[in-house]
Motif scaffolding. Sequence first.
Motif, PDB file in Angstrom:
ATOM      1  N   VAL A  13       0.835  -1.204   0.000  1.00  0.00           N
ATOM      2  CA  VAL A  13       0.000   0.000   0.000  1.00  0.00           C
ATOM      3  C   VAL A  13       0.870   1.253   0.000  1.00  0.00           C
ATOM      4  CG1 VAL A  13      -1.647   1.354   1.365  1.00  0.00           C
ATOM      5  CG2 VAL A  13      -1.994  -1.111   1.060  1.00  0.00           C
ATOM      6  N   LEU A  14       1.888   1.265   0.877  1.00  0.00           N
ATOM      7  CA  LEU A  14       2.779   2.427   0.964  1.00  0.00           C
ATOM      8  C   LEU A  14       3.455   2.730  -0.365  1.00  0.00           C
ATOM      9  CD1 LEU A  14       4.515   1.743   4.393  1.00  0.00           C
ATOM     10  CD2 LEU A  14       3.014   3.662   3.876  1.00  0.00           C
ATOM     11  N   ASN A  15       3.896   1.687  -1.043  1.00  0.00           N
ATOM     12  CA  ASN A  15       4.621   1.876  -2.292  1.00  0.00           C
ATOM     13  C   ASN A  15       3.715   2.318  -3.440  1.00  0.00           C
ATOM     14  OD1 ASN A  15       6.942   1.114  -0.996  1.00  0.00           O
ATOM     15  ND2 ASN A  15       6.989  -0.953  -1.831  1.00  0.00           N
ATOM     16  N   ALA A  16       2.410   2.045  -3.308  1.00  0.00           N
ATOM     17  CA  ALA A  16       1.493   2.344  -4.408  1.00  0.00           C
ATOM     18  C   ALA A  16       0.729   3.654  -4.236  1.00  0.00           C
ATOM     19  CB  ALA A  16       0.487   1.194  -4.573  1.00  0.00           C
ATOM     20  N   LEU A  17       0.623   4.153  -3.006  1.00  0.00           N
ATOM     21  CA  LEU A  17      -0.101   5.411  -2.799  1.00  0.00           C
ATOM     22  C   LEU A  17       0.595   6.564  -3.524  1.00  0.00           C
ATOM     23  CD1 LEU A  17      -1.070   5.115   0.982  1.00  0.00           C
ATOM     24  CD2 LEU A  17      -2.662   5.240  -0.945  1.00  0.00           C
ATOM     25  N   ASP A  18      -0.185   7.404  -4.140  1.00  0.00           N
ATOM     26  CA  ASP A  18       0.321   8.500  -4.963  1.00  0.00           C
ATOM     27  C   ASP A  18       0.825   9.643  -4.081  1.00  0.00           C
ATOM     28  OD1 ASP A  18       0.826  10.508  -6.763  1.00  0.00           O
ATOM     29  OD2 ASP A  18      -1.079  10.328  -7.833  1.00  0.00           O
ATOM     30  N   SER A  19       2.118   9.891  -4.081  1.00  0.00           N
ATOM     31  CA  SER A  19       2.699  10.941  -3.237  1.00  0.00           C
ATOM     32  C   SER A  19       2.333  12.334  -3.721  1.00  0.00           C
ATOM     33  CB  SER A  19       4.223  10.790  -3.183  1.00  0.00           C
ATOM     34  OG  SER A  19       4.782  10.944  -4.482  1.00  0.00           O
ATOM     35  N   GLU A  20       1.804  12.434  -4.941  1.00  0.00           N
ATOM     36  CA  GLU A  20       1.325  13.733  -5.415  1.00  0.00           C
ATOM     37  C   GLU A  20      -0.006  14.095  -4.764  1.00  0.00           C
ATOM     38  OE1 GLU A  20       2.976  15.835  -7.490  1.00  0.00           O
ATOM     39  OE2 GLU A  20       4.626  14.399  -7.291  1.00  0.00           O
ATOM     40  N   LYS A  21      -0.755  13.072  -4.342  1.00  0.00           N
ATOM     41  CA  LYS A  21      -2.068  13.300  -3.723  1.00  0.00           C
ATOM     42  C   LYS A  21      -2.013  13.247  -2.202  1.00  0.00           C
ATOM     43  CE  LYS A  21      -4.711  10.959  -7.395  1.00  0.00           C
ATOM     44  NZ  LYS A  21      -5.635   9.812  -7.662  1.00  0.00           N
ATOM     45  N   TYR A  22      -1.118  12.396  -1.671  1.00  0.00           N
ATOM     46  CA  TYR A  22      -1.164  12.079  -0.246  1.00  0.00           C
ATOM     47  C   TYR A  22       0.180  12.328   0.444  1.00  0.00           C
ATOM     48  CZ  TYR A  22      -4.973   9.263  -2.254  1.00  0.00           C
ATOM     49  OH  TYR A  22      -6.073   8.837  -2.959  1.00  0.00           O
ATOM     50  N   ALA A  23       0.099  12.771   1.694  1.00  0.00           N
ATOM     51  CA  ALA A  23       1.247  12.754   2.592  1.00  0.00           C
ATOM     52  C   ALA A  23       1.144  11.461   3.387  1.00  0.00           C
ATOM     53  CB  ALA A  23       1.215  13.966   3.518  1.00  0.00           C
ATOM     54  N   ILE A  24       2.119  10.566   3.237  1.00  0.00           N
ATOM     55  CA  ILE A  24       1.965   9.181   3.667  1.00  0.00           C
ATOM     56  C   ILE A  24       2.937   8.845   4.788  1.00  0.00           C
ATOM     57  CG2 ILE A  24       1.856   6.792   2.854  1.00  0.00           C
ATOM     58  CD1 ILE A  24       2.121   8.223  -0.054  1.00  0.00           C
ATOM     59  N   TYR A  25       2.448   8.192   5.819  1.00  0.00           N
ATOM     60  CA  TYR A  25       3.334   7.592   6.806  1.00  0.00           C
ATOM     61  C   TYR A  25       2.688   6.326   7.339  1.00  0.00           C
ATOM     62  CZ  TYR A  25       0.461  10.372  10.109  1.00  0.00           C
ATOM     63  OH  TYR A  25      -0.565  10.949  10.808  1.00  0.00           O
TER      64      TYR A  25
END
Length: 334
Positions: free
Chosen positions: A28-40
Amino acid sequence: MADKLKIAVLMGGQSAERGVSLATGTQVLNALDSEKYAIYAIDTATGLASLPRRAGVDGEETVVTALTQLPQLEKAGRPDIVFVALHGPGGEDGTVQGFLETLRIPYTGSGVLASALAMDKVRFKMLCTSASIPTPAGIVIKKSESARRRRAEIEIGQQLGFPVVIKPCRQGSSYGTRLVKEPEDVAEALKDTFRYDDTALIEECIQGTEITVAVLGNDDCVALPPVEIIPKHEFFDFEDKYSLDGAEEICPARLSEEDTKEAKELALECHRLLGCRGMSRTDMFVTEDGCIVLETNTIPGMTPTSLLPKAAAAAGISFEKLLDLLIGYAQEKK
């Protein structure tokens, strides 16, 4: 530019399915779009947080993960959405969902009640029976029932016959699950099952085509194409589920139009009966007499070999789009 949506991925945990959860969370972490989301990400067992940062390398994105202590998450701020990538007890059974409800943080997947009911295979069977949804014939034996355990092979032989499948009431990924063909193997199978739960569900072994049907959505939900499962072993065990050379999985399943329709309708019925939201995946067998439901999963795996992403792909939904949809369903609940 508008602020990015803050997504916290809960993963790991302390159940027997910790490894599967870490694989799901990483995917999931690797696939979430970093342009849309701030991910942790947060490992709920260790109290460690991962703060993924994406950096361009020759035009390609690489995930760099820095492990930090949980209090430092304050820098990231309160998440807008929690992506629950936990499996098994403590993650899929309503406990973490209740915690997030208390914090008033939206999260992916089903709520407290649906999660708890789906995780408990015995109560799920009772619900199905009340709604005339066919399930395998079965009996329940508790770890504390020493007298019944001693005569279990007789009771099973009289009520179900052999072979049977013995499984923990509240566990996934086939941990503690055994196919038992002979009465003399019952005691050892129960001993293994009781390592994972104090309640064992013993069911008749169904003969037919094994399939699973995923459902996406909240009130307005849709069933994805069924996936046919051809295990390498005698039943769909852990190795079949998660090894890259495990079970053969065919999507769409090789079913008649009538069987496909029935399977989808049953999956939708289970989703609505439990009150699932976002996603579910219902496992069943297609027999000469119709479909027989085994169980419904409220947090299906998202590993490279998992069935929900495979079904979504067959419906023209990429893995990245699937994650976007699940986050969108979580926002609907806010």
